[in-house]
Structure formats: structure tokens, C-alpha cells
Scaffold this active site. Sequence first.
Site, PDB file in Angstrom:
ATOM      1  N   ASP A  36      15.009   9.952  35.695  1.00  0.00           N
ATOM      2  CA  ASP A  36      14.315  10.959  36.503  1.00  0.00           C
ATOM      3  C   ASP A  36      13.958  10.395  37.881  1.00  0.00           C
ATOM      4  OD1 ASP A  36      13.252  13.426  37.040  1.00  0.00           O
ATOM      5  OD2 ASP A  36      11.424  13.159  35.863  1.00  0.00           O
ATOM      6  N   HIS A  53      21.331  12.165  43.294  1.00  0.00           N
ATOM      7  CA  HIS A  53      22.156  12.169  42.070  1.00  0.00           C
ATOM      8  C   HIS A  53      23.346  11.215  42.225  1.00  0.00           C
ATOM      9  CE1 HIS A  53      19.660  15.291  40.605  1.00  0.00           C
ATOM     10  NE2 HIS A  53      20.161  16.271  41.331  1.00  0.00           N
ATOM     11  N   LEU A 147      29.180  -1.767  23.512  1.00  0.00           N
ATOM     12  CA  LEU A 147      28.106  -0.787  23.718  1.00  0.00           C
ATOM     13  C   LEU A 147      28.617   0.655  23.597  1.00  0.00           C
ATOM     14  CD1 LEU A 147      25.120  -0.281  25.016  1.00  0.00           C
ATOM     15  CD2 LEU A 147      26.408   0.119  27.098  1.00  0.00           C
TER      16      LEU A 147
HETATM   17  C1  IPE Z   1      14.570  15.586  32.403  1.00  0.00           C
HETATM   18  O1  IPE Z   1      14.252  15.573  33.760  1.00  0.00           O
HETATM   19  C2  IPE Z   1      16.029  15.867  32.200  1.00  0.00           C
HETATM   20  C3  IPE Z   1      16.943  14.812  32.646  1.00  0.00           C
HETATM   21  C4  IPE Z   1      16.605  13.627  33.083  1.00  0.00           C
HETATM   22  C5  IPE Z   1      18.334  15.146  32.543  1.00  0.00           C
HETATM   23  P1  IPE Z   1      13.691  16.872  34.502  1.00  0.00           P
HETATM   24  O2  IPE Z   1      13.428  16.456  35.894  1.00  0.00           O
HETATM   25  O3  IPE Z   1      14.614  18.008  34.283  1.00  0.00           O
HETATM   26  O4  IPE Z   1      12.351  17.141  33.692  1.00  0.00           O
HETATM   27  P2  IPE Z   1      11.060  17.998  34.069  1.00  0.00           P
HETATM   28  O5  IPE Z   1      11.533  19.337  34.557  1.00  0.00           O
HETATM   29  O6  IPE Z   1      10.348  17.239  35.154  1.00  0.00           O
HETATM   30  O7  IPE Z   1      10.267  18.047  32.808  1.00  0.00           O
HETATM   31  C1  IPE Z   2      16.864  13.481  37.424  1.00  0.00           C
HETATM   32  O1  IPE Z   2      16.376  13.572  38.706  1.00  0.00           O
HETATM   33  C2  IPE Z   2      18.266  14.019  37.293  1.00  0.00           C
HETATM   34  C3  IPE Z   2      18.372  15.280  36.530  1.00  0.00           C
HETATM   35  C4  IPE Z   2      17.402  15.877  35.913  1.00  0.00           C
HETATM   36  C5  IPE Z   2      19.663  15.883  36.482  1.00  0.00           C
HETATM   37  P1  IPE Z   2      15.673  14.903  39.250  1.00  0.00           P
HETATM   38  O2  IPE Z   2      16.722  15.733  39.904  1.00  0.00           O
HETATM   39  O3  IPE Z   2      14.914  15.568  38.175  1.00  0.00           O
HETATM   40  O4  IPE Z   2      14.709  14.283  40.338  1.00  0.00           O
HETATM   41  P2  IPE Z   2      13.249  14.759  40.697  1.00  0.00           P
HETATM   42  O5  IPE Z   2      12.454  14.796  39.438  1.00  0.00           O
HETATM   43  O6  IPE Z   2      13.373  16.107  41.318  1.00  0.00           O
HETATM   44  O7  IPE Z   2      12.754  13.725  41.648  1.00  0.00           O
HETATM   45 MG    MG Z   3      12.992  15.432  37.549  1.00  0.00          MG
END
Ligand code: IPE
Ligand code: IPE
Ligand code: MG
Length: 266
Positions: A36, A53, A147
Site C-alpha cells: 500500500d 504503481h 519461492l
Molecule cells: C489494499 O489497499 C488492496 C491492495 C493493496 C491491493 P487499498 O489501498 O485498496 O485499501 P484501502 O482502500 O485503503 O482499505
Molecule cells: C496500493 O497503493 C496499490 C493498490 C491498491 C493497487 P494505493 O494505490 O492504494 O496507494 P495509496 O493508498 O492511494 O497511497
Molecule cells: Mg491504498
Amino acid sequence: MVLRFFPQKEKYTPDESQFEFDPDGNLPKHIAIIMDGNGRWAKNRRLPRVAGHKEGMETVKKITKHANRLGVKVLTLYAFSTENWKRPADEVNFLMQLPVDFFDTFVPELIAENVQVKVMGYEEYLPEHTQKAVEDAMEQTKDNDGLILNFALNYGSRAEIVSAVREISKLVETDQLAADQIDEKTIADHLMTGFLPADLRDPELVIRTSGEERISNFLLWQLAYSELYFTKALWPDFDGEHLEAAIAAFQQRNRRFGGLNEEEKK
Ligand code: IPE
Ligand code: IPE
Ligand code: MG
């Protein structure tokens, strides 16, 4: 006053680094990561979210190699949740293209490193090019026995539990199973981690980056006794040192599973 063109937020160092990682100590066989903070990483640099990303994909490469070298058996990475479809179409499209670019450049290295790729999630709802990329990667690495790099892609744990209940109910409906025979193993067998050997299905350690402290519909059954580790580091900044800090923290935890350890019984 110092004017900086790109005002950068503090880059977090491993939170629990007061613990020394012991390479000969207890190593989690299965590590799961909620990757995240990609969006915030990009925002801090005034870049579009998708740049985060893209950078996050580089982290996946680094962490995969590092985990493999440490001797971790399964690395489950939460890449796209069943709830992430709520994001703007452009971002979703970018995320669906990422596996194509990722495997295009990384499969030869994965083969050289003896890594086996697996994907768990509702694959049938992914665009065709994404499905093809993951299918090809799984096929090309299927003979590797190092792995297991397991991507949770279009994965959601509540949906997974619903699917398992339906599958088990069908067995009962068709008299292939009696309701009384349903036990924890039956359920574990029907979850998406069911393809893994029984002793590797549940992650011992779950890491979430970016400072959020929630599970976001990830492996609800499987993490009943997992150790949880939260770090403020954003996923694109997460590196081998952060991984070792997380394992070091894990090595300090007293895992009781509801009981007591030998020295605690005295
Ligand atoms: C969780 O992250 C899903 C992934 C890392 C793929 P999100 O960014 O989607 O989660 P929330 O919305 O903050 O709970
Ligand atoms: C995690 O990073 C990747 C996915 C959930 C696909 P985010 O896109 O959720 O990044 P933040 O939380 O907005 O910083
Ligand atoms: Mg996120």
C-alpha cells in the site's frame, strides 16, 4: 530558507529496526504483504498516481529476489482487490496492464531464480491481456521449485469465503459430503490458498506498508494466527532492509496459539 523544488516527505526507515535480524533465526515460511502507498508516494513527488504503481512494480522485483534468497517458501502479494474496481477507469486500466509489463521483463529472471508464479483471485473478470500475461507466467515457471510468488489479483477474502461455502454446499446437495463432515480442513481446502501444501497456506507474517493498520479484505480465514507488522514506509520505498526489519520483529514475537510456551508453564 531552503527552497526545495520537490518538497519530499520524510522517507521512513524500518520502524522496528531496534531488533537485529537473525539470518539463522526463525524465518516465516509464508509472508503476505498488503502493498500500500503507491498513490501517496507519487503524490509526494507531484506525479500521477500510476507512477507510484510503476515504481511499486520495481519493489515487487526486489522483494521477490530478497525473500527467495532468504529462503522464504511463499510470498503472497496483494496486488488488486475485488474492491479496487471502484477506482477511476484510467487507474484500473493501468493496473491491468502492469502484469503484462511486469512479466514481460521479469519472467527470465524469475526462471533464473527458480521462482514459481501463482495467481489467486477471480481471474475470469480480468481483461484478456492480463489473463494471458498471468497464465503465460505461471506456465513458464511451473517447473521451478523455489519461492512461490503468489499474486492476489482481483482477490477479496469475503468473496473467497462465499465461493467456498457454495462449493461445499454443492457437495452436500449432491450427497458427496455430509454436513457433519465439514471441518476446518474442508474450508481451508476450498479457499483460494487451497492449492498450497497445508502447512504453507496460512502466512506466519503479514506486512502492510504505508501506515494504514487494517486488513482490507485480505486472507480473513488464513491470518487467524498471523503476526501483523505495520510500517509507515510507502510500498515503492520498501526494500530488503525493511523486509529484514519486519522479519526481525517477527523473530521477537512470542507466538502462543492460545497456549503457553514451555518456559511460561513453569
Ligand atoms: C489494499 O489497499 C488492496 C491492495 C493493496 C491491493 P487499498 O489501498 O485498496 O485499501 P484501502 O482502500 O485503503 O482499505
Ligand atoms: C496500493 O497503493 C496499490 C493498490 C491498491 C493497487 P494505493 O494505490 O492504494 O496507494 P495509496 O493508498 O492511494 O497511497
Ligand atoms: Mg491504498
